[in-house]
Motif scaffolding. Structure first.
Motif, PDB file in Angstrom:
ATOM      1  N   ASN A 164      82.079  79.286  56.952  1.00 39.67           N
ATOM      2  CA  ASN A 164      81.822  78.047  56.208  1.00 39.67           C
ATOM      3  C   ASN A 164      80.549  77.312  56.539  1.00 39.67           C
ATOM      4  O   ASN A 164      80.159  76.437  55.791  1.00 39.67           O
ATOM      5  CB  ASN A 164      82.958  77.037  56.474  1.00 39.67           C
ATOM      6  CG  ASN A 164      84.181  77.361  55.682  1.00 39.67           C
ATOM      7  OD1 ASN A 164      84.094  78.026  54.662  1.00 39.67           O
ATOM      8  ND2 ASN A 164      85.320  76.904  56.155  1.00 39.67           N
ATOM      9  N   LEU A 209      76.459  77.093  57.701  1.00 39.35           N
ATOM     10  CA  LEU A 209      75.153  77.733  57.796  1.00 39.35           C
ATOM     11  C   LEU A 209      74.270  76.871  58.684  1.00 39.35           C
ATOM     12  O   LEU A 209      74.133  75.668  58.451  1.00 39.35           O
ATOM     13  CB  LEU A 209      74.555  77.836  56.389  1.00 39.35           C
ATOM     14  CG  LEU A 209      73.185  78.458  56.258  1.00 39.35           C
ATOM     15  CD1 LEU A 209      73.196  79.912  56.724  1.00 39.35           C
ATOM     16  CD2 LEU A 209      72.720  78.381  54.800  1.00 39.35           C
ATOM     17  N   ASP A 251      70.332  65.058  49.845  1.00 43.40           N
ATOM     18  CA  ASP A 251      70.937  65.437  51.128  1.00 43.40           C
ATOM     19  C   ASP A 251      70.606  66.892  51.436  1.00 43.40           C
ATOM     20  O   ASP A 251      70.229  67.657  50.547  1.00 43.40           O
ATOM     21  CB  ASP A 251      72.447  65.200  51.126  1.00 43.40           C
ATOM     22  CG  ASP A 251      73.001  65.003  52.544  1.00 43.40           C
ATOM     23  OD1 ASP A 251      72.205  64.903  53.506  1.00 43.40           O
ATOM     24  OD2 ASP A 251      74.228  64.965  52.714  1.00 43.40           O
ATOM     25  N   PHE A 261      72.720  69.311  52.744  1.00 38.93           N
ATOM     26  CA  PHE A 261      73.778  70.254  52.358  1.00 38.93           C
ATOM     27  C   PHE A 261      74.786  69.579  51.435  1.00 38.93           C
ATOM     28  O   PHE A 261      74.992  68.361  51.513  1.00 38.93           O
ATOM     29  CB  PHE A 261      74.549  70.722  53.605  1.00 38.93           C
ATOM     30  CG  PHE A 261      73.928  71.897  54.299  1.00 38.93           C
ATOM     31  CD1 PHE A 261      74.308  73.195  53.982  1.00 38.93           C
ATOM     32  CD2 PHE A 261      72.960  71.713  55.280  1.00 38.93           C
ATOM     33  CE1 PHE A 261      73.740  74.290  54.624  1.00 38.93           C
ATOM     34  CE2 PHE A 261      72.382  72.796  55.937  1.00 38.93           C
ATOM     35  CZ  PHE A 261      72.777  74.091  55.610  1.00 38.93           C
TER      36      PHE A 261
HETATM   37  P1  5GP Z   1      79.993  67.192  52.454  1.00 46.07           P
HETATM   38  O1  5GP Z   1      79.953  65.719  52.752  1.00 46.07           O
HETATM   39  O2  5GP Z   1      79.471  67.543  51.110  1.00 46.07           O
HETATM   40  O3  5GP Z   1      81.344  67.791  52.737  1.00 46.07           O
HETATM   41  O4  5GP Z   1      79.033  67.891  53.524  1.00 46.07           O
HETATM   42  C1  5GP Z   1      77.661  67.615  53.497  1.00 46.07           C
HETATM   43  C2  5GP Z   1      77.194  67.048  54.789  1.00 46.07           C
HETATM   44  O5  5GP Z   1      77.724  67.778  55.892  1.00 46.07           O
HETATM   45  C3  5GP Z   1      75.698  67.129  54.887  1.00 46.07           C
HETATM   46  O6  5GP Z   1      75.179  65.819  55.084  1.00 46.07           O
HETATM   47  C4  5GP Z   1      75.406  68.022  56.086  1.00 46.07           C
HETATM   48  O7  5GP Z   1      74.767  67.284  57.105  1.00 46.07           O
HETATM   49  C5  5GP Z   1      76.734  68.507  56.582  1.00 46.07           C
HETATM   50  N1  5GP Z   1      76.986  69.940  56.299  1.00 46.07           N
HETATM   51  C6  5GP Z   1      77.933  70.450  55.465  1.00 46.07           C
HETATM   52  N2  5GP Z   1      77.930  71.785  55.522  1.00 46.07           N
HETATM   53  C7  5GP Z   1      76.964  72.148  56.361  1.00 46.07           C
HETATM   54  C8  5GP Z   1      76.474  73.433  56.818  1.00 46.07           C
HETATM   55  O8  5GP Z   1      76.949  74.517  56.446  1.00 46.07           O
HETATM   56  N3  5GP Z   1      75.447  73.407  57.697  1.00 46.07           N
HETATM   57  C9  5GP Z   1      74.879  72.233  58.130  1.00 46.07           C
HETATM   58  N4  5GP Z   1      73.860  72.324  58.992  1.00 46.07           N
HETATM   59  N5  5GP Z   1      75.322  71.014  57.738  1.00 46.07           N
HETATM   60  C10 5GP Z   1      76.348  70.977  56.867  1.00 46.07           C
END
Ligand code: 5GP
Length: 200
Positions: A18, A20, A124, A126
């Motif tokens: 999940n 990266l 953002d 990711f």
């Molecule tokens: P969401 O809020 O959409 O679930 O996840 C996005 C946020 O989580 C982003 O601001 C990012 O910092 C972090 N994030 C989510 N997935 C990843 C990933 O696979 N790698 C990294 N480095 N950050 C992630």
């Protein structure tokens, strides 16, 4: 965006199924040339939207967001993550669950930097479940601003974030769409997403 996809293939590290890790060019060390190209692509995608502010979340969103803001010639605001707050009167606040840290944090933006005349581009690094982008959209909307678009550097298309954001009516563009991280390998969604509208 081919240059970004190649960089991910060359330097990305897959953690589990999940996550990266891209800390050699985006999340720790930053590649300024690549960030500049990313900023140009976002600026082109959203140039017709009358953007007045770019909004991101500290700290990993700042590098791509500042380049987009530079090219759009508007200010960048980064929402701050704080554990506890004493004085909240002059702040917009929203709780955001962190995908990577697996904890909720309170995110804040000063009221003096966002208002009802603003048309906001959210950037953002990711997109996974959509919590960070939705939280930022909530902050913009607390100010009475319009969320004119959401730009994501790396979308994990096997997670629900894009659908969540589209269902809420937001225009979403991602520069690299990861279809899968299975077996430690990065596979991309086949379509040329940088040119296509996400809503069609
Ligand atoms: P969401 O809020 O959409 O679930 O996840 C996005 C946020 O989580 C982003 O601001 C990012 O910092 C972090 N994030 C989510 N997935 C990843 C990933 O696979 N790698 C990294 N480095 N950050 C992630």
């Amino acid at each position: 965006m081919k240059q970004l996809e190649q960089k991910i293939l060359d330097e990305g590290i897959v953690l589990g199924e999940n996550v990266l890790k891209v800390d050699s060019f985006l999340n720790h060390q930053v590649d300024p040339q690549l960030m500049h190209s990313i900023g140009q692509t976002f600026a082109k995608l959203f140039e017709a939207e009358g953007i007045t502010k770019v909004l991101t979340l500290e700290s990993s969103g700042i590098a791509p967001a500042v380049m987009a803001a530079l090219l759009l010639q508007v200010p960048l605001i980064f929402a701050r993550k704080r554990k506890s707050l004493t004085l909240k009167d002059d702040l917009y606040t929203e709780k955001i669950y962190s995908f990577t840290k697996q904890e909720e944090s309170e995110v804040t933006v000063s009221r003096k930097f966002l208002n009802a005349e603003d048309r906001v581009l959210i950037i953002d690094d990711f997109l996974a479940n959509g919590d960070a982008a939705l939280g930022l959209a909530c902050i913009a909307e607390q100010a009475g601003a319009v969320v004119a678009g959401i730009g994501i550097v790396i979308e994990k298309a096997f997670q629900p974030g894009r659908d969540v954001l589209i269902q809420q009516g937001y225009r979403v563009h991602s520069l690299a769409r990861v279809a899968s991280l299975s077996g430690g390998k990065v596979a991309f969604v086949a379509e040329p997403v940088a040119q296509a509208s996400s809503n069609d």
